[in-house]
Every structure is written in structure tokens, then in C-alpha cells.
Design a protein around this motif. Structure first.
Motif, PDB file in Angstrom:
ATOM      1  N   GLY A 134       0.819  -1.197   0.000  1.00  0.00           N
ATOM      2  CA  GLY A 134       0.000   0.000   0.000  1.00  0.00           C
ATOM      3  C   GLY A 134       0.852   1.245   0.000  1.00  0.00           C
ATOM      4  N   TRP A 135       0.278   2.348   0.469  1.00  0.00           N
ATOM      5  CA  TRP A 135       0.996   3.623   0.465  1.00  0.00           C
ATOM      6  C   TRP A 135       0.432   4.525   1.556  1.00  0.00           C
ATOM      7  CZ3 TRP A 135      -3.318   2.756  -2.265  1.00  0.00           C
ATOM      8  CH2 TRP A 135      -4.274   3.785  -2.352  1.00  0.00           C
ATOM      9  N   VAL A 136       1.208   5.567   1.867  1.00  0.00           N
ATOM     10  CA  VAL A 136       0.786   6.589   2.813  1.00  0.00           C
ATOM     11  C   VAL A 136       0.812   7.925   2.096  1.00  0.00           C
ATOM     12  CG1 VAL A 136       1.202   7.669   5.051  1.00  0.00           C
ATOM     13  CG2 VAL A 136       1.885   5.281   4.679  1.00  0.00           C
ATOM     14  N   ASP A 137      -0.305   8.663   2.176  1.00  0.00           N
ATOM     15  CA  ASP A 137      -0.345  10.014   1.624  1.00  0.00           C
ATOM     16  C   ASP A 137      -0.944  10.946   2.676  1.00  0.00           C
ATOM     17  OD1 ASP A 137      -3.110   9.640   1.520  1.00  0.00           O
ATOM     18  OD2 ASP A 137      -3.168   9.324  -0.646  1.00  0.00           O
ATOM     19  N   ALA A 138      -1.377  12.113   2.251  1.00  0.00           N
ATOM     20  CA  ALA A 138      -1.895  13.091   3.201  1.00  0.00           C
ATOM     21  C   ALA A 138      -3.146  12.603   3.922  1.00  0.00           C
ATOM     22  CB  ALA A 138      -2.182  14.410   2.480  1.00  0.00           C
ATOM     23  N   ASN A 139      -3.809  11.583   3.395  1.00  0.00           N
ATOM     24  CA  ASN A 139      -4.978  10.995   4.049  1.00  0.00           C
ATOM     25  C   ASN A 139      -4.620   9.827   4.959  1.00  0.00           C
ATOM     26  OD1 ASN A 139      -6.951  12.709   3.112  1.00  0.00           O
ATOM     27  ND2 ASN A 139      -7.407  11.489   1.289  1.00  0.00           N
ATOM     28  N   GLY A 140      -3.329   9.553   5.124  1.00  0.00           N
ATOM     29  CA  GLY A 140      -2.911   8.455   5.985  1.00  0.00           C
ATOM     30  C   GLY A 140      -2.591   7.197   5.202  1.00  0.00           C
ATOM     31  N   PRO A 141      -2.490   6.032   5.883  1.00  0.00           N
ATOM     32  CA  PRO A 141      -2.121   4.779   5.221  1.00  0.00           C
ATOM     33  C   PRO A 141      -3.298   4.149   4.484  1.00  0.00           C
ATOM     34  CG  PRO A 141      -2.380   4.412   7.576  1.00  0.00           C
ATOM     35  CD  PRO A 141      -2.566   5.893   7.350  1.00  0.00           C
ATOM     36  N   HIS A 142      -2.979   3.507   3.362  1.00  0.00           N
ATOM     37  CA  HIS A 142      -3.968   2.802   2.544  1.00  0.00           C
ATOM     38  C   HIS A 142      -3.398   1.420   2.213  1.00  0.00           C
ATOM     39  CE1 HIS A 142      -5.861   6.772   1.607  1.00  0.00           C
ATOM     40  NE2 HIS A 142      -4.602   7.175   1.696  1.00  0.00           N
ATOM     41  N   LEU A 143      -4.089   0.374   2.606  1.00  0.00           N
ATOM     42  CA  LEU A 143      -3.682  -0.982   2.248  1.00  0.00           C
ATOM     43  C   LEU A 143      -4.402  -1.378   0.958  1.00  0.00           C
ATOM     44  CD1 LEU A 143      -2.112  -3.568   2.885  1.00  0.00           C
ATOM     45  CD2 LEU A 143      -4.093  -4.334   4.219  1.00  0.00           C
ATOM     46  N   ALA A 144      -3.629  -1.602  -0.097  1.00  0.00           N
ATOM     47  CA  ALA A 144      -4.213  -1.923  -1.403  1.00  0.00           C
ATOM     48  C   ALA A 144      -4.405  -3.411  -1.603  1.00  0.00           C
ATOM     49  CB  ALA A 144      -3.322  -1.373  -2.519  1.00  0.00           C
ATOM     50  N   SER A 145      -3.512  -4.224  -1.024  1.00  0.00           N
ATOM     51  CA  SER A 145      -3.551  -5.657  -1.326  1.00  0.00           C
ATOM     52  C   SER A 145      -3.003  -6.474  -0.173  1.00  0.00           C
ATOM     53  CB  SER A 145      -2.724  -5.960  -2.584  1.00  0.00           C
ATOM     54  OG  SER A 145      -2.610  -7.362  -2.799  1.00  0.00           O
ATOM     55  N   VAL A 146      -3.678  -7.576   0.116  1.00  0.00           N
ATOM     56  CA  VAL A 146      -3.110  -8.669   0.896  1.00  0.00           C
ATOM     57  C   VAL A 146      -2.587  -9.666  -0.128  1.00  0.00           C
ATOM     58  CG1 VAL A 146      -3.629 -10.580   2.449  1.00  0.00           C
ATOM     59  CG2 VAL A 146      -4.605  -8.312   2.891  1.00  0.00           C
ATOM     60  N   THR A 147      -1.282  -9.763  -0.234  1.00  0.00           N
ATOM     61  CA  THR A 147      -0.655 -10.532  -1.304  1.00  0.00           C
ATOM     62  C   THR A 147      -0.163 -11.868  -0.772  1.00  0.00           C
ATOM     63  OG1 THR A 147       0.047  -8.434  -2.308  1.00  0.00           O
ATOM     64  CG2 THR A 147       1.058 -10.454  -3.151  1.00  0.00           C
ATOM     65  N   THR A 148      -0.803 -12.936  -1.194  1.00  0.00           N
ATOM     66  CA  THR A 148      -0.410 -14.280  -0.786  1.00  0.00           C
ATOM     67  C   THR A 148       0.926 -14.632  -1.422  1.00  0.00           C
ATOM     68  OG1 THR A 148      -2.749 -14.887  -0.728  1.00  0.00           O
ATOM     69  CG2 THR A 148      -1.141 -16.692  -0.709  1.00  0.00           C
ATOM     70  N   LYS A 149       1.845 -15.221  -0.621  1.00  0.00           N
ATOM     71  CA  LYS A 149       3.183 -15.542  -1.110  1.00  0.00           C
ATOM     72  C   LYS A 149       3.358 -17.055  -1.212  1.00  0.00           C
ATOM     73  CE  LYS A 149       5.656 -12.297  -1.038  1.00  0.00           C
ATOM     74  NZ  LYS A 149       5.843 -11.179  -1.995  1.00  0.00           N
ATOM     75  N   PHE A 150       4.033 -17.461  -2.265  1.00  0.00           N
ATOM     76  CA  PHE A 150       4.434 -18.851  -2.444  1.00  0.00           C
ATOM     77  C   PHE A 150       5.960 -18.874  -2.470  1.00  0.00           C
ATOM     78  CE2 PHE A 150       0.201 -18.557  -4.017  1.00  0.00           C
ATOM     79  CZ  PHE A 150      -0.401 -19.786  -3.803  1.00  0.00           C
TER      80      PHE A 150
ATOM     81  N   ALA B 281       4.352  11.297  -3.194  1.00  0.00           N
ATOM     82  CA  ALA B 281       5.634  12.019  -3.212  1.00  0.00           C
ATOM     83  C   ALA B 281       5.424  13.503  -3.490  1.00  0.00           C
ATOM     84  CB  ALA B 281       6.561  11.414  -4.255  1.00  0.00           C
ATOM     85  N   ARG B 282       4.359  13.823  -4.222  1.00  0.00           N
ATOM     86  CA  ARG B 282       4.077  15.221  -4.569  1.00  0.00           C
ATOM     87  C   ARG B 282       3.092  15.879  -3.608  1.00  0.00           C
ATOM     88  NH1 ARG B 282       3.044  13.955 -10.924  1.00  0.00           N
ATOM     89  NH2 ARG B 282       1.708  12.400  -9.927  1.00  0.00           N
ATOM     90  N   GLY B 283       2.757  15.174  -2.527  1.00  0.00           N
ATOM     91  CA  GLY B 283       1.847  15.726  -1.530  1.00  0.00           C
ATOM     92  C   GLY B 283       0.398  15.692  -1.927  1.00  0.00           C
ATOM     93  N   VAL B 284       0.049  14.855  -2.891  1.00  0.00           N
ATOM     94  CA  VAL B 284      -1.318  14.777  -3.407  1.00  0.00           C
ATOM     95  C   VAL B 284      -2.038  13.588  -2.781  1.00  0.00           C
ATOM     96  CG1 VAL B 284      -2.722  14.451  -5.479  1.00  0.00           C
ATOM     97  CG2 VAL B 284      -0.639  15.848  -5.577  1.00  0.00           C
ATOM     98  N   ARG B 285      -3.288  13.765  -2.426  1.00  0.00           N
ATOM     99  CA  ARG B 285      -4.106  12.649  -1.943  1.00  0.00           C
ATOM    100  C   ARG B 285      -4.529  11.808  -3.137  1.00  0.00           C
ATOM    101  NH1 ARG B 285      -5.096  17.014   1.306  1.00  0.00           N
ATOM    102  NH2 ARG B 285      -5.304  16.602   3.563  1.00  0.00           N
ATOM    103  N   HIS B 286      -4.245  10.505  -3.072  1.00  0.00           N
ATOM    104  CA  HIS B 286      -4.572   9.629  -4.203  1.00  0.00           C
ATOM    105  C   HIS B 286      -5.891   8.921  -3.945  1.00  0.00           C
ATOM    106  CE1 HIS B 286      -3.820   7.046  -7.669  1.00  0.00           C
ATOM    107  NE2 HIS B 286      -4.283   6.048  -6.931  1.00  0.00           N
ATOM    108  N   ASP B 287      -6.791   8.998  -4.913  1.00  0.00           N
ATOM    109  CA  ASP B 287      -8.089   8.308  -4.823  1.00  0.00           C
ATOM    110  C   ASP B 287      -7.997   7.016  -5.633  1.00  0.00           C
ATOM    111  OD1 ASP B 287     -10.656   7.422  -4.713  1.00  0.00           O
ATOM    112  OD2 ASP B 287     -11.534   9.083  -5.839  1.00  0.00           O
ATOM    113  N   PRO B 288      -7.973   5.850  -4.964  1.00  0.00           N
ATOM    114  CA  PRO B 288      -7.832   4.587  -5.689  1.00  0.00           C
ATOM    115  C   PRO B 288      -9.117   4.095  -6.320  1.00  0.00           C
ATOM    116  CG  PRO B 288      -7.989   4.142  -3.361  1.00  0.00           C
ATOM    117  CD  PRO B 288      -7.998   5.644  -3.501  1.00  0.00           C
ATOM    118  N   GLY B 289     -10.252   4.674  -5.973  1.00  0.00           N
ATOM    119  CA  GLY B 289     -11.523   4.162  -6.474  1.00  0.00           C
ATOM    120  C   GLY B 289     -11.946   2.919  -5.708  1.00  0.00           C
TER     121      GLY B 289
END
Length: 417
Positions: A204-220, A310-318
Motif C-alpha cells: 500500500g501507500w501513505v499520503d496526506a490521508n494516511g495509510p492505505h492498504l491496497a492488497s493482501v498478497t499471498t506468497k508462495f 511524493a508530490r503531496g497529493v491525496r490519491h483516490d484509488p476508487g
């Protein structure tokens, strides 16, 4: 002007995406030959070696600003080893940045372990073992031995006895052992308890809106003693059976490490008694095509989110997608020259969830099952329901075999579906 410091692996893909989108990019790197032509022609690519440090980066930025008249808008670490320099450059320029302590804690695994102990994050028991001080193993077997500041599963080994332990430490401590892309690795080993349980990465990532978890990625992972990554499945947290507990854990780790901006890649195992245990945390995009899987499955663009943060922008993932996207690396289990064919691949290319079979090497290439960089022949991609994709990835790893020609003949077909 977006600055991407030393892009490698996912950093190269991010830079190519930004160039294609028309974003002016400054790319300080010692590996310009690894950049695709569109980046070399579309970005300002300049020579920079880590020995030049942040002072060298500042000089390059000043020259680029004078030449182009464009001010820096953000700084991104293009690879694991560039995180501290990228963070210091961003702080110097007054741009969104990690603090110095956070940048060190995500880079040096001994510092990472201390941070976890100080802030209450579950972590394996560990002992730092420097060169010339190996002696008897300081923890009960089995143990994991790894270098404190390398990435990509390099020199990571599971040891069951003193002989295996001594051999693993000797590899980490060997000053003659080259480390790909690392100019000056510390020759210090981290010895830690082996944690049983399923492994995931939390991306995931952290922006001005805080942390966002995009994926729980299963590992093999490969069989012991190595921990080569053999496959991944990216799933939206709400679609994962472990999503709730792992999202809480991701937020706990982000807070403990003061990750205030940019991407995060958290590796964890779920211990039966302790719950999630931190294996590692990185303040950079994951490699091994994971950002592409997150985009294809959950539908989150981690490259765009990283650039926006990185540019200080809040990202909207949809809204997240219910689709899981996975891949399996087809690897060799014996040395020799790749004959150009894969036994048992056909049933998987006919599956409804099949999305592509992509070569990773050419016929005739000499393969080495003991080297993560020279054992992969192809990768096969799937998209669909999590349970079905998990079954397909596991079955590919179990059932598909690489045809190896011990005498190196190259007169057979290429990888075929």
C-alpha cells in the motif's frame, strides 16, 4: 519535476509510467543501461553513484533546475538501497519525506528489529552476528540467517544444525561475495527464529490521508533452505480471509515505523499463537510484478499512488475490485541449458482464468536452481476468484516442469502455450 533515485525493478516500471504520462522526470542512476529506451529518451537521465551521496544528488538537481527551469515536485526511492538517500534529498528540498530514523529502520534489519521491540510490534527473536563471531548458534534450531541490509532474498537461508548455520554465516560474512546492485553491503548477519505459518505481503501507500492498504498478497516460497519467491496473488483486503487482522497489523507497522509518505511493502507470517509477525518492512514498491498484480486484481495503481504521495497529493484509488490476480514463476529444479519447452503447461493455459504466459529467459540459457536470478524460465498469470487462482498457482508450481538439455542444444521450440 519528479525525481526517481536509482530506479530498478518496480522503480523502472514506475518511471516508465510517469514518462508515458508526460511527467517531467529526473533520474539519477548508475545503471542507465537498464532503463528502457523510452525512459532514456523521455526523462533527464543523469549519472549518479551512491558514493556521491546526497550532496551529489543535490548538485544534479540544481543543474537540472537551472537547465530546465522546472522545480522539483517530489522524490521517490527507485529501489530498496536508495531509500535513505531519497528521503534525505526530499527533506533537503522541503518535499514530503520520511524522517532519517524511519529511513534507517526500514533499511537495516537489525535496526528494524530494535524498532519493533521498542514499539511492541511482534517480530521473531533475533541475534546480530558480526564477522568473526559466528561460533555456536545463539538460538535453538531451526533458525533463519540473513544479511542485515540486502534485499531480494539474497543469502537468506534456513538452518537446521550447526554445520548449516556456520555455512550460512560464512556466506553473509564473506567480503568477496558480490551483492547485486549494492555498492557496499554490511557483512553482518541477523540470526532469527523460524516462524511457521502462511506468508503474505501487505502492499500500500501513505499520503496526506494516511495509510492505505491496497492488497493482501499471498506468497508462495521455495522449499527450504532457500526462500525464493515462486508466486504471488494480489487480493483486496476485504476479499482476503485474513484481511481484517492484516489491515490492522499494517496500520500498526506503519505507525511504529513513522512511515508518513510513500509506498510500503510489509512481509509477515501469521503465527498460530501470536498472529501476524513482522518479517520485514520496506518503504518502496514491491518487486516481482506485484504492483502489476495489484492493478490487475484489486485495481489499485500503486505507481500512481506513489507518485501522488511524493508530490503531496491525496490519491483516490476508487472502489476495489473483487478480482484476485496471481502469477506463478516456472523454475528449474535441475541445472542445465533451457531446452525451450515446458512439460505440463497446457492445462493451465486452457483455464478460464489464464491471462498470459510470459518468457523470462531464452532457450539455451544455462539455468541454476540455486540462484533466484537464473532459475526462472517463465511466468504464468491468472485472474479470477481467490480460491481458484490459489489452486492454479499452487498446481503450476507442483506440476509444471522445465525441460533441460544438459548438452545445451538450442534446436527446440521456444516457450509454448
Amino acid at each position: 519535476m519528479l525525481i526517481v533515485v536509482q530506479p530498478l525493478s518496480a522503480g523502472i516500471r514506475l518511471t516508465a509510467r510517469m514518462v508515458a504520462a508526460g511527467v517531467p522526470c529526473l533520474v539519477p542512476t548508475q545503471f542507465p543501461e537498464l532503463l528502457p529506451p523510452e525512459v532514456r529518451s523521455g526523462a533527464t537521465v543523469v549519472d549518479w553513484h551512491p558514493d556521491a551521496g546526497v550532496a551529489g544528488l543535490i548538485g544534479l538537481v540544481e543543474k537540472a533546475v537551472a537547465d530546465a527551469g522546472t522545480a522539483p515536485t517530489g522524490v521517490i526511492a527507485g529501489f530498496e538501497y536508495a531509500v535513505p538517500e531519497a528521503a534525505e534529498l526530499a527533506r533537503t528540498l522541503g518535499l514530503p519525506a520520511l524522517g532519517a530514523g524511519a529511513a534507517e529502520a526500514v533499511r537495516q534489519k537489525d535496526v528494524m528489529r530494535r524498532r519493533c521491540e521498542e514499539r511492541g510490534v511482534a517480530v521473531p527473536r533475533s541475534v546480530v552476528v558480526g564477522p568473526g563471531t559466528a561460533g555456536p548458534c545463539p538460538l535453538p534450531f531451526p533458525v533463519v540467517v540473513k544479511p542485515v541490509d540486502c534485499g531480494g532474498s539474497l543469502m537468506v537461508s534456513l538452518c537446521h544444525d550447526q554445520e548449516e548455520y556456520a555455512r550460512a554465516c560464512a556466506v553473509v560474512h564473506d567480503p568477496g561475495e558480490d551483492v547485486l546492485f549494492h555498492p557496499n553491503p554490511r557483512r553482518t548477519a541477523l540470526v532469527e527464529e523460524y516462524v511457521e505459518g502462511p506468508e503474505f505481503s501487505l502492499d500500500g501507500w501513505v499520503d496526506a490521508n494516511g495509510p492505505h492498504l491496497a492488497s493482501v498478497t499471498t506468497k508462495f516460497l521455495s522449499a527450504p533452505p532457500d526462500f525464493f519467491e515462486m508466486g504471488h496473488i494480489a487480493t483486496a483486503p476485504e476479499r482476503s480471509p485474513h484481511g481484517d487482522v492484516l489491515e490492522r497489523f499494517a496500520r500498526e507497522v506503519v505507525a511504529a515505523f513513522d512511515l508518513t509518505v510513500g509506498p510500503f511493502h510489509i512481509e509477515t507470517r501469521i503465527d498460530r499463537d501470536r498472529g501476524p509477525v513482522l518479517i520485514e518492512v520496506g518503504a518502496r514498491l514491491a518487486g516481482d510484478n506485484i504492483p502489476e498484480l495489484v492493478l490487475a486484481g484489486p485495481g489499485v495503481d500503486l505507481c500512481a499512488a506513489t507518485a501522488d504521495a511524493a508530490r503531496g497529493v491525496r490519491h483516490d484509488p476508487g472502489a476495489p475490485s473483487p478480482v484476485s490476480a496471481g502469477l506463478a514463476f516456472v523454475t528449474t529444479d535441475r541445472p542445465g541449458a533451457f531446452a525451450g519447452t515446458l512439460t505440463g503447461i497446457e492445462p493451465f493455459t486452457r483455464a478460464a482464468e489464464f491471462r498470459g504466459l510470459l518468457p523470462e529467459t531464452e532457450p539455451g540459457t544455462v539455468l541454476d536452481p540455486g540462484d533466484i536470478f537464473s532459475n526462472r524460465v517463465a511466468r504464468i498469470h491468472f485472474e479470477g476468484d481467490l480460491d481458484r487462482v490459489e489452486h492454479l498457482v499452487a498446481s503450476v508450481l507442483a506440476d509444471v516442469r522445465v525441460d533441460v538439455d544438459s548438452v545445451g542444444h538450442q534446436d527446440k521450440e521456444g516457450v509454448r502455450a
